[in-house]
Design an enzyme around this catalytic site. Structure first.
Site, mmCIF file in Angstrom:
data_model
loop_
_atom_site.group_PDB
_atom_site.id
_atom_site.type_symbol
_atom_site.label_atom_id
_atom_site.label_comp_id
_atom_site.label_asym_id
_atom_site.label_seq_id
_atom_site.Cartn_x
_atom_site.Cartn_y
_atom_site.Cartn_z
ATOM 1 N N HIS A 55 1.677 78.220 -15.767
ATOM 2 C CA HIS A 55 0.440 79.188 -16.160
ATOM 3 C C HIS A 55 0.802 80.358 -15.264
ATOM 4 C CE1 HIS A 55 -0.315 76.112 -18.912
ATOM 5 N NE2 HIS A 55 -0.899 75.412 -18.261
ATOM 6 N N SER A 78 5.823 81.809 -17.618
ATOM 7 C CA SER A 78 4.792 80.713 -17.959
ATOM 8 C C SER A 78 5.241 79.770 -18.808
ATOM 9 C CB SER A 78 3.725 81.758 -18.522
ATOM 10 O OG SER A 78 2.357 80.949 -18.583
ATOM 11 N N SER A 83 -1.432 81.541 -21.880
ATOM 12 C CA SER A 83 -2.077 81.461 -20.643
ATOM 13 C C SER A 83 -1.766 82.490 -19.548
ATOM 14 C CB SER A 83 -1.594 80.091 -19.942
ATOM 15 O OG SER A 83 0.103 80.032 -19.751
ATOM 16 N N ASP A 130 5.543 72.484 -15.320
ATOM 17 C CA ASP A 130 4.196 72.228 -15.897
ATOM 18 C C ASP A 130 4.403 71.764 -17.344
ATOM 19 O OD1 ASP A 130 1.712 71.821 -16.967
ATOM 20 O OD2 ASP A 130 0.989 73.601 -15.423
ATOM 21 N N GLU A 190 3.851 69.227 -12.762
ATOM 22 C CA GLU A 190 2.396 69.496 -12.693
ATOM 23 C C GLU A 190 1.453 68.432 -13.396
ATOM 24 O OE1 GLU A 190 0.773 71.599 -10.629
ATOM 25 O OE2 GLU A 190 -1.111 71.765 -11.468
ATOM 26 N N ASN A 215 1.121 65.276 -10.570
ATOM 27 C CA ASN A 215 -0.109 65.035 -11.539
ATOM 28 C C ASN A 215 -0.796 63.795 -10.814
ATOM 29 O OD1 ASN A 215 -1.984 65.341 -13.994
ATOM 30 N ND2 ASN A 215 -1.206 63.282 -14.072
ATOM 31 N N LYS A 220 -4.780 65.774 -7.179
ATOM 32 C CA LYS A 220 -4.388 66.488 -8.433
ATOM 33 C C LYS A 220 -5.282 66.049 -9.812
ATOM 34 C CE LYS A 220 -2.594 68.518 -11.955
ATOM 35 N NZ LYS A 220 -2.810 68.298 -13.184
ATOM 36 N N ASP A 224 -8.183 68.498 -10.469
ATOM 37 C CA ASP A 224 -7.682 69.407 -11.440
ATOM 38 C C ASP A 224 -8.150 69.094 -12.801
ATOM 39 O OD1 ASP A 224 -6.050 70.386 -13.345
ATOM 40 O OD2 ASP A 224 -4.752 71.411 -11.795
ATOM 41 N N ASN A 225 -7.702 67.746 -13.228
ATOM 42 C CA ASN A 225 -7.795 67.383 -14.467
ATOM 43 C C ASN A 225 -9.434 67.221 -14.834
ATOM 44 O OD1 ASN A 225 -5.313 67.082 -13.807
ATOM 45 N ND2 ASN A 225 -4.697 65.555 -15.309
ATOM 46 N N CYS A 229 -11.399 70.794 -15.738
ATOM 47 C CA CYS A 229 -11.930 71.111 -16.865
ATOM 48 C C CYS A 229 -13.396 71.081 -17.152
ATOM 49 C CB CYS A 229 -11.361 69.927 -17.614
ATOM 50 S SG CYS A 229 -9.727 69.877 -18.018
ATOM 51 N N HIS A 335 -2.034 69.594 -22.968
ATOM 52 C CA HIS A 335 -1.012 70.182 -22.768
ATOM 53 C C HIS A 335 -0.069 71.080 -23.929
ATOM 54 C CE1 HIS A 335 1.671 72.374 -19.981
ATOM 55 N NE2 HIS A 335 2.827 72.029 -21.029
ATOM 56 N N HIS A 385 -8.552 76.742 -14.837
ATOM 57 C CA HIS A 385 -9.510 76.439 -13.594
ATOM 58 C C HIS A 385 -9.935 77.348 -12.309
ATOM 59 C CE1 HIS A 385 -8.549 72.808 -15.714
ATOM 60 N NE2 HIS A 385 -7.898 72.140 -14.894
ATOM 61 N N SER A 393 -4.218 71.182 -6.490
ATOM 62 C CA SER A 393 -3.416 71.051 -7.117
ATOM 63 C C SER A 393 -1.802 71.279 -6.420
ATOM 64 C CB SER A 393 -3.142 71.294 -8.668
ATOM 65 O OG SER A 393 -4.315 70.938 -9.136
ATOM 66 N N GLN A 397 1.939 70.567 -4.813
ATOM 67 C CA GLN A 397 3.234 71.173 -5.398
ATOM 68 C C GLN A 397 4.171 71.733 -4.268
ATOM 69 O OE1 GLN A 397 4.872 70.874 -7.843
ATOM 70 N NE2 GLN A 397 3.511 71.201 -9.860
HETATM 71 P P1 NAI Z 1 -4.854 60.420 -19.814
HETATM 72 O O1 NAI Z 1 -3.871 59.738 -19.739
HETATM 73 O O2 NAI Z 1 -5.720 60.314 -18.465
HETATM 74 O O3 NAI Z 1 -6.071 60.797 -20.810
HETATM 75 C C1 NAI Z 1 -5.546 60.760 -22.156
HETATM 76 C C2 NAI Z 1 -6.713 59.876 -22.975
HETATM 77 O O4 NAI Z 1 -6.337 60.140 -24.355
HETATM 78 C C3 NAI Z 1 -6.319 58.387 -22.520
HETATM 79 O O5 NAI Z 1 -7.531 57.525 -22.009
HETATM 80 C C4 NAI Z 1 -5.709 57.731 -23.790
HETATM 81 O O6 NAI Z 1 -6.271 56.569 -24.224
HETATM 82 C C5 NAI Z 1 -6.693 58.743 -24.864
HETATM 83 N N1 NAI Z 1 -6.074 58.759 -26.238
HETATM 84 C C6 NAI Z 1 -4.621 58.909 -26.477
HETATM 85 N N2 NAI Z 1 -4.514 58.928 -27.888
HETATM 86 C C7 NAI Z 1 -6.061 58.877 -28.441
HETATM 87 C C8 NAI Z 1 -6.216 59.080 -29.663
HETATM 88 N N3 NAI Z 1 -5.564 58.937 -30.803
HETATM 89 N N4 NAI Z 1 -7.680 59.337 -29.982
HETATM 90 C C9 NAI Z 1 -8.400 59.216 -28.739
HETATM 91 N N5 NAI Z 1 -8.103 59.000 -27.447
HETATM 92 C C10 NAI Z 1 -6.753 58.975 -27.377
HETATM 93 O O7 NAI Z 1 -4.366 62.171 -19.535
HETATM 94 P P2 NAI Z 1 -5.234 63.621 -18.845
HETATM 95 O O8 NAI Z 1 -4.705 63.442 -17.488
HETATM 96 O O9 NAI Z 1 -6.461 63.204 -19.308
HETATM 97 O O10 NAI Z 1 -4.273 64.694 -19.797
HETATM 98 C C11 NAI Z 1 -4.596 64.828 -20.901
HETATM 99 C C12 NAI Z 1 -4.027 66.214 -21.200
HETATM 100 O O11 NAI Z 1 -4.675 67.357 -20.795
HETATM 101 C C13 NAI Z 1 -2.493 65.963 -21.006
HETATM 102 O O12 NAI Z 1 -1.530 66.515 -22.177
HETATM 103 C C14 NAI Z 1 -2.186 66.808 -19.944
HETATM 104 O O13 NAI Z 1 -0.942 67.253 -19.730
HETATM 105 C C15 NAI Z 1 -3.419 67.976 -20.122
HETATM 106 N N6 NAI Z 1 -3.860 68.557 -18.960
HETATM 107 C C16 NAI Z 1 -4.427 69.992 -19.341
HETATM 108 C C17 NAI Z 1 -4.975 70.547 -18.258
HETATM 109 C C18 NAI Z 1 -5.818 71.894 -18.597
HETATM 110 O O14 NAI Z 1 -6.173 72.614 -17.790
HETATM 111 N N7 NAI Z 1 -5.858 72.044 -19.953
HETATM 112 C C19 NAI Z 1 -5.164 70.108 -17.067
HETATM 113 C C20 NAI Z 1 -4.888 68.638 -16.645
HETATM 114 C C21 NAI Z 1 -4.102 68.142 -17.586
#
Ligand code: NAI
Length: 464
Positions: A55, A78, A83, A130, A190, A215, A220, A224-225, A229, A335, A385, A393, A397
């Site tokens: 991003h 990006s 983003s 990322d 990332e 990650n 991180k 960050d996560n 958020c 993501h 963020h 984070s 990196q």
């Molecule tokens: P995580 O693995 O810690 O959490 C995902 C959760 O979703 C798990 O607990 C899992 O059991 C649950 N899950 C899976 N399928 C499901 C379903 N059908 N219904 C309900 N729950 C379900 O992963 P994390 O770190 O929380 O990341 C989640 C996403 O967010 C990833 O795609 C990651 O790349 C992205 N991300 C986005 C950020 C942003 O700023 N927008 C920042 C960091 C990560």
């Protein structure tokens, strides 16, 4: 859009504004600034040619300038079509770092810009990724050159676009993908989704170089996560809709790190938050944090706001959206955009309200408000963020890039996590800014709990 040789951005006139915001960001990014002070003279990245696919925000600009301060040559794209902060991209272009990123670029442009970010005259030797698109691009292209079937791409919408871009590069420069793949010393990744892809490649024996999973540095994903958020989710919903959040019923799908931060974000804004989960541990955590754990089917017709945070596909499906109340808000902070079945809405009536906000009429006559067309809304509808958490984070990196560039030969192909001592160092670099005063262990105390007085303080399996 006229393509220039070394950058494609919205408007170079935004560079001064970008630079001012970058100056402010630096005051909130102590980890990156400390690395510049520590390594600026030694330049451990001299000779590194880093492709960045992340991003293109103000905070990323500070990351880029840290990499260049440490001696690296950098080219940047990006990793998401919505983003980019155009003023940040302009400031980077003005500083003569090639950057290819425009907020609202098309998918075709996304893959074309990624390709351009690889085009160092001597070839790239490191990837900073990322979500895994840059890594995927090289590996899929090399497979195509070898006449092998390319690995199925999970994001089916993009498959045709990726294949077209690969075919274009193959026609322009035969053998380019294989040569590039063989020159890459490693990748630092990332985010959770990109890390899933890397472990999957490793399992299938398809990962040709070492990868550092940034990650899963504690500093991180647990910051960050989660805390990122917590601030940026509600920011995105507010900028998109200005809706009153207090009193509304919000559903957060997934209670991992991003889900925990997202639920806290909505709760902090006064919403009544419910959570869906598939993992009993995370479901129990949600319940004990005070959230009602429900199924989407139970609440589809009654909640006001729906947010996906799972990193999984088809979580909010057409059948759920058909049940929703008039003017329900639907968005994703995971993501990729496949968490919500946006494609199934294409034959409905869409009214664009403003950039990244659409109103879609369902067969019942009820309308839903869809944010960023299902792409991550904290970066699509807001600015991602805050700098401080991104400093943690991005400090990881930069350490990962130094590790890969200076010690890459010590690593066999595979996925690695930075050592805990470095994780603790990243946290340490951020303490002063928040006025935290650390206590120290006496020799007797350290011996009693079985650690060295200067750390690491926890075993590798400790979960924080
Ligand atoms: P995580 O693995 O810690 O959490 C995902 C959760 O979703 C798990 O607990 C899992 O059991 C649950 N899950 C899976 N399928 C499901 C379903 N059908 N219904 C309900 N729950 C379900 O992963 P994390 O770190 O929380 O990341 C989640 C996403 O967010 C990833 O795609 C990651 O790349 C992205 N991300 C986005 C950020 C942003 O700023 N927008 C920042 C960091 C990560």
């Amino acid at each position: 859009r006229a393509a220039v040789t070394d950058y494609i951005i919205k408007d170079i006139a935004l560079a001064d504004y970008g630079r001012k915001e970058l100056d402010i960001a630096e005051t909130e990014m102590p980890g990156l600034m400390a690395l510049r002070a520590e390594y600026g003279e030694a330049k451990p990245l001299a000779g590194a040619r880093i492709v960045g696919s992340l991003h293109m925000t103000v905070q990323t600009a500070a990351l880029i300038e840290t990499l260049t301060a440490l001696g690296a040559d950098v080219r940047w794209a990006s990793c998401n079509i919505y983003s980019t902060q155009d003023h940040a991209a302009a400031a980077i272009a003005r500083s003569d770092v090639p950057v290819f990123a425009i907020k609202g670029q098309s998918l075709e442009e996304h893959w074309d810009y990624l390709d351009r970010s690889f085009q160092f005259p001597e070839g790239a030797n490191l990837i900073l990724d990322d979500g895994g698109d840059a890594t995927l691009y090289v590996l899929l292209g090399a497979r195509a050159e070898a006449g092998e079937d390319i690995i199925p791409v999970p994001e089916s919408d993009e498959e045709t676009v990726i294949k077209a871009q690969i075919a274009k590069r193959m026609a322009q420069s035969p053998g380019w993908f294989t040569k590039t793949r063989d020159q890459i010393l490693g990748v630092s990744e990332e985010t959770t989704t990109g890390v899933h892809r890397l472990y999957d490649l490793q399992k299938k024996g398809l990962l040709p170089f070492p990868a550092i999973n940034v990650n899963d540095s504690v500093t991180k994903s647990k910051f960050d996560n989660k805390y990122g958020c917590k601030e940026s989710l509600v920011d995105g919903i507010r900028r998109a809709t200005d809706v009153m959040m207090a009193g509304k019923v919000a559903v957060v799908c997934g209670y991992g790190d991003v889900g925990k931060g997202s639920a806290a974000s909505l709760q902090g804004a006064g919403a009544r938050v419910k959570v869906t989960e598939v993992d009993p541990i995370c479901a129990l955590q949600a319940a004990m944090d005070g959230f009602e754990v429900v199924t989407l089917e139970d609440v589809a017709d009654s909640a006001d706001i729906f947010i996906t945070t799972t990193g999984n596909r088809d979580v909010i499906r057409l059948e759920h959206m058909r049940e929703m109340k008039d003017m329900a808000i639907v968005g994703n902070i995971g993501h990729f955009d496949n968490e919500i079945q946006v494609a199934s809405l294409r034959n409905h009536k869409w009214t664009n309200i403003k950039d990244q906000v659409d109103m879609i009429e369902m067969p019942s006559g009820n309308r839903i408000i869809l944010l960023s067309q299902g792409r991550l809304l904290n970066l699509g509808n807001a600015t991602g963020h805050p700098s401080f958490v991104m400093s943690a984070s991005f400090t990881n990196q930069v350490l990962a890039q130094i590790e890969l560039f200076t010690k890459g030969d010590d690593y066999k192909p595979g996925v690695y996590i930075l050592p805990k001592a470095l994780d603790e160092k990243v946290a340490r670099l951020h303490l002063e800014k928040v006025g935290a005063k650390l206590s120290t262990l006496s020799t007797e105390q350290a011996a009693y709990i079985g650690v060295a007085p200067e750390g690491p303080f926890k075993s590798d399996h400790y979960r924080y």
